[in-house]
Design a protein around this motif. Structure first.
Motif, PDB file in Angstrom:
ATOM      1  N   GLY A  69       0.775  -1.232   0.000  1.00 53.64           N
ATOM      2  CA  GLY A  69       0.000   0.000   0.000  1.00 53.64           C
ATOM      3  C   GLY A  69       0.807   1.282   0.000  1.00 53.64           C
ATOM      4  O   GLY A  69       0.480   2.221  -0.739  1.00 53.64           O
ATOM      5  N   PRO A  70       1.883   1.392   0.809  1.00 55.45           N
ATOM      6  CA  PRO A  70       2.656   2.637   0.801  1.00 55.45           C
ATOM      7  C   PRO A  70       3.235   2.988  -0.565  1.00 55.45           C
ATOM      8  O   PRO A  70       3.420   4.172  -0.869  1.00 55.45           O
ATOM      9  CB  PRO A  70       3.770   2.349   1.814  1.00 55.45           C
ATOM     10  N   VAL A 146      21.696  -7.053  -2.561  1.00 54.52           N
ATOM     11  CA  VAL A 146      20.822  -5.888  -2.469  1.00 54.52           C
ATOM     12  C   VAL A 146      20.916  -5.321  -1.056  1.00 54.52           C
ATOM     13  O   VAL A 146      21.191  -6.046  -0.094  1.00 54.52           O
ATOM     14  CB  VAL A 146      19.352  -6.241  -2.806  1.00 54.52           C
ATOM     15  N   THR A 147      20.672  -4.025  -0.963  1.00 53.22           N
ATOM     16  CA  THR A 147      20.688  -3.343   0.330  1.00 53.22           C
ATOM     17  C   THR A 147      19.350  -2.652   0.537  1.00 53.22           C
ATOM     18  O   THR A 147      18.910  -1.870  -0.315  1.00 53.22           O
ATOM     19  CB  THR A 147      21.819  -2.302   0.390  1.00 53.22           C
ATOM     20  N   ALA A 148      18.700  -2.936   1.653  1.00 50.50           N
ATOM     21  CA  ALA A 148      17.395  -2.350   1.962  1.00 50.50           C
ATOM     22  C   ALA A 148      17.574  -0.923   2.451  1.00 50.50           C
ATOM     23  O   ALA A 148      18.433  -0.647   3.292  1.00 50.50           O
ATOM     24  CB  ALA A 148      16.681  -3.187   3.009  1.00 50.50           C
ATOM     25  N   VAL A 149      16.742  -0.004   1.922  1.00 47.53           N
ATOM     26  CA  VAL A 149      16.835   1.411   2.291  1.00 47.53           C
ATOM     27  C   VAL A 149      15.592   1.913   3.005  1.00 47.53           C
ATOM     28  O   VAL A 149      15.597   3.002   3.578  1.00 47.53           O
ATOM     29  CB  VAL A 149      17.116   2.282   1.054  1.00 47.53           C
ATOM     30  N   ALA A 150      14.517   1.132   2.978  1.00 44.22           N
ATOM     31  CA  ALA A 150      13.287   1.500   3.691  1.00 44.22           C
ATOM     32  C   ALA A 150      12.461   0.236   3.915  1.00 44.22           C
ATOM     33  O   ALA A 150      12.371  -0.621   3.033  1.00 44.22           O
ATOM     34  CB  ALA A 150      12.467   2.522   2.909  1.00 44.22           C
ATOM     35  N   VAL A 282      13.419   8.451   0.033  1.00 39.51           N
ATOM     36  CA  VAL A 282      13.083   7.621   1.192  1.00 39.51           C
ATOM     37  C   VAL A 282      12.175   8.351   2.185  1.00 39.51           C
ATOM     38  O   VAL A 282      11.174   7.771   2.646  1.00 39.51           O
ATOM     39  CB  VAL A 282      14.359   7.071   1.859  1.00 39.51           C
ATOM     40  N   PRO A 283      12.437   9.625   2.531  1.00 40.57           N
ATOM     41  CA  PRO A 283      11.486  10.317   3.402  1.00 40.57           C
ATOM     42  C   PRO A 283      10.086  10.443   2.791  1.00 40.57           C
ATOM     43  O   PRO A 283       9.083  10.423   3.523  1.00 40.57           O
ATOM     44  CB  PRO A 283      12.130  11.693   3.610  1.00 40.57           C
ATOM     45  N   ILE A 284      10.002  10.541   1.470  1.00 39.64           N
ATOM     46  CA  ILE A 284       8.700  10.574   0.803  1.00 39.64           C
ATOM     47  C   ILE A 284       7.990   9.230   0.997  1.00 39.64           C
ATOM     48  O   ILE A 284       6.782   9.172   1.264  1.00 39.64           O
ATOM     49  CB  ILE A 284       8.865  10.912  -0.688  1.00 39.64           C
ATOM     50  N   ILE A 285       8.744   8.137   0.879  1.00 39.49           N
ATOM     51  CA  ILE A 285       8.175   6.805   1.111  1.00 39.49           C
ATOM     52  C   ILE A 285       7.717   6.683   2.565  1.00 39.49           C
ATOM     53  O   ILE A 285       6.654   6.117   2.860  1.00 39.49           O
ATOM     54  CB  ILE A 285       9.201   5.716   0.756  1.00 39.49           C
ATOM     55  N   GLN A 286       8.499   7.236   3.487  1.00 39.15           N
ATOM     56  CA  GLN A 286       8.097   7.224   4.892  1.00 39.15           C
ATOM     57  C   GLN A 286       6.781   7.976   5.089  1.00 39.15           C
ATOM     58  O   GLN A 286       5.884   7.493   5.793  1.00 39.15           O
ATOM     59  CB  GLN A 286       9.171   7.872   5.762  1.00 39.15           C
TER      60      GLN A 286
END
Length: 392
Positions: A69-70, A146-150, A282-286
């Motif tokens: 959903g996000p 892969v590296t997770a960022v959010a 990333v802050p937009i995704i947050q």
């Protein structure tokens, strides 16, 4: 078979209990009923043009559902749907404002041949972000790091469930292990080995023949079966006519399945290159995650539209999506971290997850780099700790 995220391989079947057989229904893009009109521009801190790709492509691990959903919440009005490739593309918006780039959300599962998201990310370098669960990232670290960022979710919605009428004495997964009842799961998952290693169930109880259908559970309620707290409890009671009553369950996260599910990840070698974009994105995704938790309506409308337009054998009702969105918040699946922010990682937990799952994954035949560290699996460097979900 290596461990993947929630439903990222052919064995990961519909939580709506239908074996997925994807067929392309339609050959090209279709414009949705929505209209972009003239969107107001986002403030400069949230303008992504010039620092992010013109189209931020996000590879999802499965068909459209509320757990994503996000991400669907970021898809603005006037989006287009490619019914052949199972993709939706539209303006990337936050708080109803245009960030200056497009977002393209790509379905997984049959749309990518049921391969893992990390594998698809290395096949198709146009993908900016992919949803990869921590154990899947450990499995892929040797050849497809892969590296997770959010984090899209704080903990996994996966469960083992059972019939409370047949087993009124079962309260936890440990109670299942005190019997000889079969525990029916999909082939290739890591958590059955975890449960055995913890002594919660016996190896002799494992049955990896789960095919996604409710028929076996309905005909033999003596078994325990895998599921998701965001789907099966609602669907079995309200949408499986042959059952039509409650089930009981325990979250696997309660018993040590400590992964971050479907974490938004980049190819590790491109982390530095993408850093200017991620610092803003990333802050937009947050913010989108916090907004979805409060009001999931827009994202659920998009998901419902895509399920209809994709027209595969994936069955996912809007009622299920509504239940899932509420259930994620209710159960703390979607929640703030200890610092009050949403979308970040508890790095001590990531380190512990690596310690726990590395030997299990190695035993399954995958080659995990000996020098793999938690900070190669996830990073908080782009997380804005001031952005969190509203708490009551």
């Amino acid at each position: 078979m290596p461990a993947f995220s929630r439903r990222a391989c052919v064995s990961y079947l519909s939580s709506a209990f239908i074996l997925v057989s994807i067929s392309a229904c339609g050959a090209g893009a279709q414009t949705s009923a929505g209209s972009a009109g003239k969107l107001q521009a986002a403030p400069s801190a949230e303008r992504l043009a010039g620092v992010c790709p013109k189209t931020v492509a996000v590879q999802i691990d499965w068909e459209p559902e509320a757990e994503h959903g996000p991400i669907y919440n970021l898809v603005g009005p006037g989006y287009t749907v490619d019914t052949a490739k199972k993709r939706v593309t539209g303006p990337l918006v936050i708080d109803g404002k245009d960030t200056g780039v497009q977002i393209e959300v790509r379905a997984g599962g049959g749309a990518i041949g049921f391969q893992s998201v990390s594998s698809q990310m290395y096949v198709d370098k146009s993908i900016t972000l992919g949803t990869v669960t921590t154990d899947g990232a450990i499995t892929a670290a040797g050849k497809q790091p892969v590296t997770a960022v959010a984090a899209l979710m704080k903990k996994s919605p996966q469960i083992l469930m059972w019939d409370p009428r047949t087993h009124p004495d079962w309260k936890t997964i440990a109670d299942i292990g005190k019997t000889d009842a079969k525990v029916v799961t999909i082939d290739g998952a890591t958590y059955p080995s975890l449960l055995v290693s913890k002594g919660l169930i016996k190896k002799s109880q494992l049955d990896s023949s789960y095919d996604g259908s409710p028929s076996r559970f309905v005909s033999d309620p003596s078994i325990a079966v895998q599921g998701f707290a965001t789907a099966e409890p609602y669907v079995y009671q309200h949408e499986v006519g042959a059952w039509g009553k409650p089930v009981k369950y325990q979250l696997l996260s309660d018993v040590g399945y400590s992964v971050y599910p479907q974490a938004l990840s980049v190819r590790s070698g491109e982390l530095t290159k993408l850093s200017p974009c991620l610092k803003k994105l990333v802050p937009i995704i947050q913010k989108s995650t916090a907004g979805f938790a409060t009001d999931p309506g827009h994202a659920l409308d998009v998901i419902d539209d895509l399920v209809s337009q994709y027209n595969t054998s994936w069955v996912y009702s809007k009622n299920t999506g509504t239940f899932a969105a509420r259930q994620m918040v209710k159960l703390g699946i979607l929640a703030n971290e200890a610092d009050g922010s949403v979308g970040g990682f508890d790095m001590a937990r990531v380190k512990s997850t690596l310690t726990t799952f590395k030997p299990l994954i190695t035993e399954s035949g995958a080659k995990v780099p000996a020098d793999l560290t938690a900070d190669r699996l996830a990073t908080n460097q782009f997380i804005d700790t001031s952005i969190g979900m509203k708490t009551s």
